[in-house]
Each structure stands twice: as structure tokens, then as C-alpha cells.
Design a protein around this motif. Sequence first.
Motif, short mmCIF file in Angstrom:
data_model
loop_
_atom_site.label_atom_id
_atom_site.label_comp_id
_atom_site.label_asym_id
_atom_site.label_seq_id
_atom_site.Cartn_x
_atom_site.Cartn_y
_atom_site.Cartn_z
N ILE A 88 0.84 -1.20 0.00
CA ILE A 88 0.00 0.00 0.00
C ILE A 88 0.87 1.25 0.00
O ILE A 88 0.62 2.20 -0.73
N THR A 89 1.92 1.24 0.82
CA THR A 89 2.82 2.39 0.89
C THR A 89 3.50 2.63 -0.45
O THR A 89 3.54 3.76 -0.94
N LYS A 90 3.98 1.59 -1.07
CA LYS A 90 4.66 1.72 -2.37
C LYS A 90 3.71 2.28 -3.43
O LYS A 90 4.05 3.23 -4.14
N ALA A 91 2.52 1.72 -3.51
CA ALA A 91 1.53 2.19 -4.50
C ALA A 91 1.13 3.64 -4.24
O ALA A 91 0.96 4.43 -5.18
N ASN B 243 7.45 8.01 4.50
CA ASN B 243 7.20 8.38 5.89
C ASN B 243 5.99 9.28 6.06
O ASN B 243 5.64 9.65 7.19
N SER B 244 5.33 9.64 4.98
CA SER B 244 4.11 10.44 5.09
C SER B 244 2.84 9.59 4.94
O SER B 244 1.74 10.12 5.01
N VAL B 245 3.00 8.30 4.73
CA VAL B 245 1.85 7.40 4.55
C VAL B 245 1.57 6.68 5.88
O VAL B 245 2.42 5.96 6.40
N ASP B 246 0.38 6.91 6.42
CA ASP B 246 -0.03 6.24 7.65
C ASP B 246 -1.07 5.19 7.32
O ASP B 246 -2.00 5.43 6.54
N ILE B 247 -0.93 4.02 7.93
CA ILE B 247 -1.86 2.91 7.72
C ILE B 247 -2.26 2.36 9.08
O ILE B 247 -1.40 2.01 9.89
N ILE B 248 -3.57 2.32 9.32
CA ILE B 248 -4.09 1.78 10.58
C ILE B 248 -4.89 0.53 10.25
O ILE B 248 -5.89 0.59 9.54
N LEU B 249 -4.42 -0.61 10.73
CA LEU B 249 -5.11 -1.88 10.51
C LEU B 249 -5.94 -2.22 11.74
O LEU B 249 -5.45 -2.13 12.87
#
Length: 101
Positions: free
Chosen positions: A62-65, A75-81
Motif C-alpha cells: 500500500i505504501t509503495k503504490a 514516511n508520510s503514509v499512515d496505515i491503521i489496521l
Amino acid sequence: MRSKERWNGPLCYASSTGSIVRTAIKFTSQLHSSRSRAMPTFHIELFEGRSLEQKRQFVEAITKATCESLGVEPNSVDIILTDVKRENWATGGRLWSEPDA
């Protein structure tokens, strides 16, 4: 730290062999932060049971895409699972924990 939040676009759903992932994308602009541009924050709900390695691969993809498509730094991509028990999720008035009739 103050923030301005806005939800962008509809919620996205994906299902494959009874494995549902629900995603909402929220862009948050942080004030007084080293991150000066709006960051994408992904809130992803999925059935519990995935391994730490599966989650690691998922968030890396997800971060790469996101970096490639939005032109942001990793470092600006936040993901909450959020892991959800099947007994706490229903579709069409039926809990996922109930056996098929």
C-alpha cells in the motif's frame, strides 16, 4: 498538534473467498509538523487471523503504490489496521460467524 481532516471519496470494499477488507482514505493536514503536505491515512478493517508477515507485506504494498501514485514520501503514509472478529461483522443482516444456510 491540530489537524484538519477530510474524507476523500467513498469507502472501498474488496472481497475474496469470504475475506473482506474495508478501506476508508482520509487525508490529514498536520499543522506545526515536519510533514508540511497533506498525508494519506488509510484505515483498513479486515477479519482477524492474518499473520504479522502478511500484514507487513500488505502495508509495504500500500505504501509503495501510494508513493508512486500520489508522489509522497513513504514516511508520510499512515496505515491503521483493525482486526475484526467475524462475530462483529455483518453483511445483508447476517453475521459472518454464522454458518451458511
